[in-house]
Design a protein around this motif. Structure first.
Motif, mmCIF file in Angstrom:
data_model
loop_
_atom_site.group_PDB
_atom_site.id
_atom_site.type_symbol
_atom_site.label_atom_id
_atom_site.label_comp_id
_atom_site.label_asym_id
_atom_site.label_seq_id
_atom_site.Cartn_x
_atom_site.Cartn_y
_atom_site.Cartn_z
ATOM 1 N N VAL A 105 0.844 -1.198 0.000
ATOM 2 C CA VAL A 105 0.000 0.000 0.000
ATOM 3 C C VAL A 105 0.880 1.250 0.000
ATOM 4 O O VAL A 105 0.643 2.202 -0.749
ATOM 5 N N ARG A 106 1.918 1.234 0.842
ATOM 6 C CA ARG A 106 2.836 2.376 0.915
ATOM 7 C C ARG A 106 3.526 2.592 -0.425
ATOM 8 O O ARG A 106 3.669 3.722 -0.886
ATOM 9 N N GLN A 107 3.925 1.509 -1.088
ATOM 10 C CA GLN A 107 4.577 1.625 -2.394
ATOM 11 C C GLN A 107 3.618 2.211 -3.428
ATOM 12 O O GLN A 107 4.019 3.028 -4.260
ATOM 13 N N GLU A 108 2.351 1.787 -3.344
ATOM 14 C CA GLU A 108 1.363 2.336 -4.272
ATOM 15 C C GLU A 108 1.207 3.840 -4.047
ATOM 16 O O GLU A 108 1.137 4.618 -5.007
ATOM 17 N N LEU A 109 1.183 4.255 -2.769
ATOM 18 C CA LEU A 109 1.076 5.684 -2.469
ATOM 19 C C LEU A 109 2.323 6.429 -2.953
ATOM 20 O O LEU A 109 2.220 7.537 -3.496
ATOM 21 N N ILE A 110 3.483 5.827 -2.780
ATOM 22 C CA ILE A 110 4.728 6.450 -3.258
ATOM 23 C C ILE A 110 4.699 6.572 -4.774
ATOM 24 O O ILE A 110 5.091 7.609 -5.329
ATOM 25 N N ASP A 111 4.210 5.531 -5.459
ATOM 26 C CA ASP A 111 4.103 5.591 -6.924
ATOM 27 C C ASP A 111 3.180 6.721 -7.353
ATOM 28 O O ASP A 111 3.475 7.457 -8.306
ATOM 29 N N ILE A 112 2.071 6.876 -6.637
ATOM 30 C CA ILE A 112 1.134 7.966 -6.949
ATOM 31 C C ILE A 112 1.817 9.315 -6.742
ATOM 32 O O ILE A 112 1.712 10.222 -7.578
ATOM 33 N N LEU A 113 2.553 9.440 -5.626
ATOM 34 C CA LEU A 113 3.259 10.700 -5.362
ATOM 35 C C LEU A 113 4.325 10.978 -6.424
ATOM 36 O O LEU A 113 4.494 12.122 -6.859
ATOM 37 N N VAL A 114 5.040 9.944 -6.835
ATOM 38 C CA VAL A 114 6.061 10.112 -7.878
ATOM 39 C C VAL A 114 5.399 10.562 -9.184
ATOM 40 O O VAL A 114 5.892 11.477 -9.859
ATOM 41 N N ASP A 115 4.269 9.946 -9.536
ATOM 42 C CA ASP A 115 3.553 10.348 -10.759
ATOM 43 C C ASP A 115 3.110 11.807 -10.675
ATOM 44 O O ASP A 115 3.271 12.571 -11.640
ATOM 45 N N LYS A 116 2.570 12.192 -9.514
ATOM 46 C CA LYS A 116 2.133 13.583 -9.353
ATOM 47 C C LYS A 116 3.312 14.539 -9.400
ATOM 48 O O LYS A 116 3.212 15.629 -9.976
ATOM 49 N N ALA A 117 4.435 14.146 -8.800
ATOM 50 C CA ALA A 117 5.630 14.992 -8.826
ATOM 51 C C ALA A 117 6.130 15.154 -10.256
ATOM 52 O O ALA A 117 6.519 16.266 -10.665
ATOM 53 N N GLU A 118 6.135 14.053 -11.036
ATOM 54 C CA GLU A 118 6.548 14.137 -12.438
ATOM 55 C C GLU A 118 5.608 15.035 -13.222
ATOM 56 O O GLU A 118 6.050 15.851 -14.048
ATOM 57 N N GLN A 119 4.305 14.903 -12.954
ATOM 58 C CA GLN A 119 3.321 15.736 -13.649
ATOM 59 C C GLN A 119 3.522 17.209 -13.282
ATOM 60 O O GLN A 119 3.486 18.083 -14.148
ATOM 61 N N MET A 120 3.779 17.460 -11.991
ATOM 62 C CA MET A 120 4.019 18.843 -11.569
ATOM 63 C C MET A 120 5.302 19.380 -12.203
ATOM 64 O O MET A 120 5.362 20.553 -12.601
ATOM 65 N N SER A 121 6.307 18.521 -12.312
ATOM 66 C CA SER A 121 7.559 18.940 -12.938
ATOM 67 C C SER A 121 7.327 19.299 -14.401
ATOM 68 O O SER A 121 7.825 20.322 -14.893
ATOM 69 N N GLU A 122 6.564 18.474 -15.104
ATOM 70 C CA GLU A 122 6.232 18.770 -16.504
ATOM 71 C C GLU A 122 5.435 20.065 -16.604
ATOM 72 O O GLU A 122 5.692 20.900 -17.493
ATOM 73 N N ASN A 123 4.470 20.227 -15.697
ATOM 74 C CA ASN A 123 3.663 21.453 -15.700
ATOM 75 C C ASN A 123 4.538 22.680 -15.422
ATOM 76 O O ASN A 123 4.334 23.753 -16.019
ATOM 77 N N THR A 124 5.504 22.505 -14.524
ATOM 78 C CA THR A 124 6.411 23.610 -14.205
ATOM 79 C C THR A 124 7.235 23.985 -15.425
ATOM 80 O O THR A 124 7.399 25.174 -15.748
ATOM 81 N N VAL A 125 7.771 22.989 -16.130
ATOM 82 C CA VAL A 125 8.558 23.252 -17.338
ATOM 83 C C VAL A 125 7.679 23.928 -18.393
ATOM 84 O O VAL A 125 8.092 24.923 -19.018
ATOM 85 N N ASN A 126 6.464 23.420 -18.582
ATOM 86 C CA ASN A 126 5.538 24.023 -19.561
ATOM 87 C C ASN A 126 5.197 25.462 -19.164
ATOM 88 O O ASN A 126 5.161 26.357 -20.022
ATOM 89 N N PHE A 127 4.957 25.661 -17.865
ATOM 90 C CA PHE A 127 4.625 27.007 -17.385
ATOM 91 C C PHE A 127 5.802 27.949 -17.605
ATOM 92 O O PHE A 127 5.626 29.083 -18.052
ATOM 93 N N ARG A 128 7.000 27.473 -17.321
ATOM 94 C CA ARG A 128 8.199 28.299 -17.505
ATOM 95 C C ARG A 128 8.364 28.657 -18.976
ATOM 96 O O ARG A 128 8.635 29.816 -19.330
ATOM 97 N N ASN A 129 8.231 27.648 -19.836
ATOM 98 C CA ASN A 129 8.350 27.918 -21.282
ATOM 99 C C ASN A 129 7.285 28.916 -21.740
ATOM 100 O O ASN A 129 7.574 29.839 -22.514
ATOM 101 N N SER A 130 6.070 28.734 -21.261
ATOM 102 C CA SER A 130 4.989 29.658 -21.633
ATOM 103 C C SER A 130 5.279 31.057 -21.101
ATOM 104 O O SER A 130 5.033 32.071 -21.784
#
Length: 151
Positions: A105-130
């Protein structure tokens, strides 16, 4: 009706036999017979194959508490160390399974957090470029306005 079984151990032409209820573990019966066999041969030093019937009866008469103590020992549930070890092993196994489930369960939560962090990182890069593009456009418009105002 109770069901019974018998267990036999043969050594040096002597047959050792014990009757028990079916629920008694086989390993306990064998341990009892082995201990009795050792006691028997320790007490009887002569060649028992040539003994006369009932001549050895006095060696284990009703006045001797040794056999009664052995029977009480092997009837005691605490004697069965293997069963006790199996129960402890089962408790440890159950605890491990619970811990593994928690880790999954903890690993699943960590995977979810990693996915959200990656998505936020992509959004940050897109926001910066924009933002950079928007800033350049604004500077370009500002410079056009200044050029238009100067001309």
């Amino acid at each position: 009706p109770a069901a019974y079984r018998y267990t036999i151990l043969k050594e040096q032409g002597i047959t050792f036999l014990v009757f028990s209820e079916l629920q008694v573990k086989y390993r306990i019966l064998v341990a009892f017979l082995n201990e009795f066999r050792t006691l028997f041969f320790r007490r009887i030093h002569s060649d028992v194959r040539f003994a006369v019937a009932y001549s050895l009866q006095n060696e284990f008469d009703s006045q001797d508490p040794t056999l009664d103590k052995m029977i009480m020992k092997y009837n005691d549930r605490r004697y069965d160390k293997v069963n006790e070890a199996l129960e402890k092993t089962e408790q440890v196994r159950a605890g491990l399974l619970v811990n593994i489930d928690k880790l999954i369960v903890r690993q699943e939560l960590i995977d979810i957090l990693v996915d959200k962090a990656e998505q936020m990182s992509e959004n940050t890069v897109n926001f910066r470029n924009s933002s950079v593009k928007l800033r350049k456009r604004q500077e370009c418009k500002k410079s056009k306005i200044i050029i238009v105002t100067v001309i």
